[in-house]
Each structure stands twice: as structure tokens, then as C-alpha cells.
Design a protein around this motif. Structure first.
Motif, PDB file in Angstrom:
ATOM      1  N   ASP A  50       0.827  -1.209   0.000  1.00  0.00           N
ATOM      2  CA  ASP A  50       0.000   0.000   0.000  1.00  0.00           C
ATOM      3  C   ASP A  50       0.862   1.260   0.000  1.00  0.00           C
ATOM      4  N   ARG A  59      -3.903   2.410  -7.480  1.00  0.00           N
ATOM      5  CA  ARG A  59      -4.952   1.708  -6.740  1.00  0.00           C
ATOM      6  C   ARG A  59      -6.101   1.270  -7.646  1.00  0.00           C
ATOM      7  N   TYR A  64      -2.084  -3.495  -8.977  1.00  0.00           N
ATOM      8  CA  TYR A  64      -2.264  -3.331  -7.534  1.00  0.00           C
ATOM      9  C   TYR A  64      -3.246  -4.370  -7.000  1.00  0.00           C
TER      10      TYR A  64
END
Length: 489
Positions: A50, A59, A64
Motif C-alpha cells: 500500500d 490503486r 495493484y
């Protein structure tokens, strides 16, 4: 230089270099997460991911969600893993929709040609798209959701068919574009490029760069465990086609009828060990020299291309030992080899786009020099170099390889070793079929939740279930189906 012209130059440079921030190597973004995982801290590795991929564009992107879904899976957080995989799957579904109904949109190369291969929206390697639905099925199996796992396996086959059709169109389009532009390129022309990594016998032996034997073997095993042998057989056959000569795969198909005949009367558990080792390879951006035709003749140009180093074959695991009983592990999928096969297939189109991009950047530099003098020429050269980078993006969280062992065992608790590594807790064998998922990273085993199908019957029940007319003198002991354990299924 007039102020207006200077402002225009600054704006152009800013626009071109704005993409450079997006060109940070994927390995850099996930490196800390991978190191933390290797040290044994799974939840810490999720935090590091993250931190490394905190941009909104990251994101919302495919990688991701693939990377985080995989880490959550290793942490046995299956609901959260499925949520991330579901987000990734929605992106792949959009690609499938376009590939099926509007392939011309995906076949365009102008955007990538003008600036950098690295700035293209990442659509995922084909083997990653396929493995995504396999992963979703595995998550569901660990949760005991067999019906939905069955749906995911079916979608895997459908996804492969879409990929096959689209790649055929892409190959024809690339050949036509190369012919139109008079460009002929080959990886052999890249001075210093490790062509042997793409022409490795294992790479050349693969049928394609997207279908893997493990996914089809899992399809066969799942259908067999659900008592659907007619659907299990095609899965086993396809796995054999993708990895011919593998005894485990051949025996799975060969013994299917006899195992199906004993369904519901088993006294031992059919145990499948799925052992995943290492991490998927990095795709490194390196510069190589390519001869480029220009108005002034052939010039040697330095362009960036991805390189994947072959895996370490010496680290292959050999056996699973259950108490004192040993069964061989067999490698059926190698994502290092698949990544290199995908790169080999991609290289001709990549080189074509690089050539077009080089010509476009040459025109840009010429125009900047024409309008802004020597300063414009210098800035143009800087921009051209800064925006030239190979696409290094890959799903690094995948294992390097998947090895499988299969054996029938009486129910009970057993100490299990994978190679020389002992699993942290005894494995409780139960059910008619059972899957034991193990991930090994830096000699640390991570054991997933085990899927169990059906029940075994005790010995007395097994004898009572046998009709008197069906008790031949040479029947296998204890009412079991006798299998060749030495060679495994």
C-alpha cells in the motif's frame, strides 16, 4: 526566443515529462513488500504494498489488485483476497469485451509509439488473465464454495478462447503494419540481447503464452471431486496436451474411470498437494542497439527492451513426505518460462512500435530545433531519452512454479515435509478428496485452508456396500481402489 514560444516549449516539456513519474519500475514499487514477505511478515508486506502503490492511478489499476489479492490469499484472508481479485477481474472483463466486440481498438499502436511503451495502460499478461480466474477458484475452494469455484473454472476456459482469437488477429495486424511501413525487425538484430533466454527449450516447448497445465489439471480434479468424470476428462486431457509426458497428468486420466466407479465408497482420502514456490520473475528494462533505417541510411539506435532472467532450476522440490511415506512432486507450471514465452511472442510487435516511436521522436526533435534553436534540440533529446523505457510490469506475487503430488491416504493426522521443510502443523487428512495448498517463499512454508469434498466410509460400511456378486477373490484390500503409489496419480 520569444516569451510565447518559450512558454509553449516549457508546456510541451512538462506534458511529455509528466508521464515519467508513471514510469517508476514496478519492481521498485513492490520491492519492499516482497522483502517483507520473504522475512515472514505477510501482513507487513500488505502494508508495504500500500505504501509503494499509493497513487490513485495505481490503486485503480490491474497490478495493484492482483498483487494485493495474492498477498491476502497467502495470509488466508480469502474474502478480502476475492474482493481485490474481483476488482482486477472487472478490468480484465472490460478487456475481454473490447477484444471480442471491438478488437481494432486494442490493435492500435499510435499512443505507445509516440512516447513510451511503459505509458500504455497495463492490460495484464495473458497468462496473468488466465491465472486470475484460477486463483479466484482456489480462494473459493479454500472457503468451501465449490459451486462458485466451478463457475470460475468454466470462465477460465472461456477466457483462454477469447485470448486465442484476439492474439491471432493481433499477429496478422502487426505483420500488415510492418509490411506497410517497410519495417523488418527481429530480436536477433538487438546487439547484446540475451536471445537464448527466449529460445530456451522449455520456452519453445510451450504451446502458447497463456494456457497453463495447472489450471486445467485443477479443472479435472475439481470436476472429479464433484463426481462429474465426463467433465474431468477434458481437463486432464488439456493438461497433458500442455505438458506432454508428465506421469502425474497421464495417470490422472488413466485412472479416472476406476476412481469414478468407486465414488461414494472410498475408505481413503485422495489428497492433492499443490506446492507453489518462489516469486514470479522480474522484467528488467535494459538498453540495446537496434539498426534503424532512416533517410540518411541505417543508423544504430539505443532503445529500451525488457529482459527476463531464467529461473533457478537447482531449487526444484522433489518430494512430499507424509510421516514415512514419500511421494514425488512434479512441476506442471513454471511462470518464469511462461513469462519468457509471452515476451518472445510480444517482441516483434514491441520492436515495431519502438521503431515507429524512434521516428516520431526524431520528428519531434527536428521540429523543436527548428522552432526553438539549439535549446529546443537539447530539450528534445532529453525528453526522448527520459521517456524511453521498457515495460517492466508483471504480476510479481505469482509463484515462480507450481508442483503437484497426489496420493491416497487413510484419514488421520500426519506430519508433512515438503522437501526438507516441515509444515508448521500436522495435516488432518479427511474427506473423499482433499486439497492441501502450500506456498514456499525464502524457505518459509505458508499453508492455506484445505478444501475437502465428500466423506470416506469405514471398512465395515465399505464391505456391506459391496453386493455379494461383485466380490472377486483378487479384490484390493480394505475395499480401496488400488493405485500405483510409486508413480503417483
Amino acid at each position: 526566443m520569444p516569451l510565447k514560444g518559450f512558454s509553449a516549449l516549457v508546456l510541451l516539456v512538462a506534458l511529455l515529462l509528466s508521464g515519467c513519474a508513471s514510469m517508476e519500475a514496478h519492481d521498485t514499487k513492490v520491492g519492499a513488500s516482497m522483502q517483507t514477505l520473504g522475512a515472514g511478515d505477510v501482513n507487513g508486506s500488505i502494508t508495504k504494498l500500500d505504501e509503494g502503490m499509493k497513487a490513485d492511478s495505481d490503486r485503480k489499476g490491474l497490478l495493484y489488485n492482483l498483487e494485493k489479492g495474492e498477498l491476502l490469499r497467502i495470509a488466508n484472508r480469502y474474502d478480502e483476497s476475492l474482493e481485490r481479485f474481483g476488482a482486477a477481474d472487472a478490468i480484465v472483463k472490460e478487456w475481454e469485451e473490447t477484444a471480442s466486440k471491438n478488437p481494432e481498438k486494442l490493435l492500435g499502436t499510435v499512443g505507445a509509439s509516440l512516447i513510451s511503451e511503459r505509458l500504455k495502460s497495463y492490460e495484464g499478461q495473458d497468462y496473468e488473465k488466465v491465472m486470475l480466474t484460477v486463483r479466484m477458484a482456489q480462494d473459493r475452494l479454500s472457503k468451501g464454495d465449490f459451486d462458485q469455484a466451478r463457475v470460475d473454472i468454466k470462465r477460465t476456459h472461456e477466457r483462454e478462447a477469447i485470448i486465442q482469437e484476439f492474439r491471432s488477429k493481433e499477429t496478422l495486424a502487426a505483420e500488415e503494419e510492418a509490411k506497410t511501413k517497410g519495417v523488418k525487425t527481429s530480436s536477433k538484430e538487438l546487439s547484446g540481447y540475451p536471445v537464448e533466454s527466449l529460445n530456451d527449450p522449455e520456452v519453445l516447448a510451450l504451446k502458447n503464452g497463456y494456457a497453463n497445465a495447472f489450471g486445467h489439471y485443477m479443472s479435472g480434479y475439481l470436476y472429479e471431486a464433484l463426481n462429474e468424470p465426463d467433465l474431468a476428462a477434458p481437463g486432464y486431457r488439456k493438461a497433458i496436451e500442455l505438458r506432454p509426458g508428465a506421469p502425474l497428468l497421464q495417470n490422472a486420466l488413466k485412472g479416472l474411470d476406476s476412481r469414478a466407479a468407486s465414488y461414494g465408497r472410498r475408505t481413503e482420502t485422495d489428497v492433492l498437494f499443490v506446492v507453489e514456490s518462489g516469486m514470479a520473475p522480474a522484467r528488467e528494462s535494459k538498453r540495446f542497439t537496434l539498426p534503424i533505417p532512416t533517410r540518411n541510411g541505417i543508423v544504430a539506435a539505443s532503445l529500451a527492451y525488457p529482459v527476463i532472467k531464467p529461473g533457478d532450476r537447482s531449487s526444484l522440490l522433489k518430494t512430499v513426505t507424509i510421516d514415512k511415506k514419500r511421494v514425488s512432486l512434479e512441476k506442471i507450471t513454471d511462470f518464469n518460462v511462461m513469462a519468457r514465452r509471452a515476451l518472445k511472442d510480444e517482441m516483434p510487435g514491441m520492436m515495431l512500435r519502438a521503431t515507429i516511436r524512434l521516428i516520431a521522436k526524431g520528428v519531434m526533435q527536428d521540429q523543436m530545433a527548428k522552432h526553438f534553436g539549439i535549446f529546443g534540440n537539447i530539450v528534445g533529446a532529453v525528453v526522448a531519452t527520459a521517456t524511453e523505457g521498457a515495460d517492466d510490469r508483471l504480476w510479481r506475487g505469482l509463484p515462480e512454479r507450481i508442483e503437484v503430488a497426489r496420493i491416497e491416504m487413510p484419514p488421520g493426522k500426519y506430519n508433512v515435509h515438503i522437501g526438507s521443510l516441515e509444515l508448521p502443523d500436522p495435516v488432518e487428512v479427511s474427506g473423499a478428496f482433499m486439497i492441501v495448498p502450500v506456498r514456499i517463499i525464502d524457505n518459509r512454508p505458508y499453508v492455506g485452508e484445505m478444501a475437502r469434498f465428500g466423506k470416506v466410509v469405514n471398512i465395515a460400511e465399505s464391505h456391506q456396500a459391496q453386493p455379494a456378486a461383485k466380490k472377486p477373490a483378487g479384490r484390493a484390500k480394505r475395499g480401496t481402489v488400488k493405485l500405483n503409489m510409486g508413480k503417483h496419480l
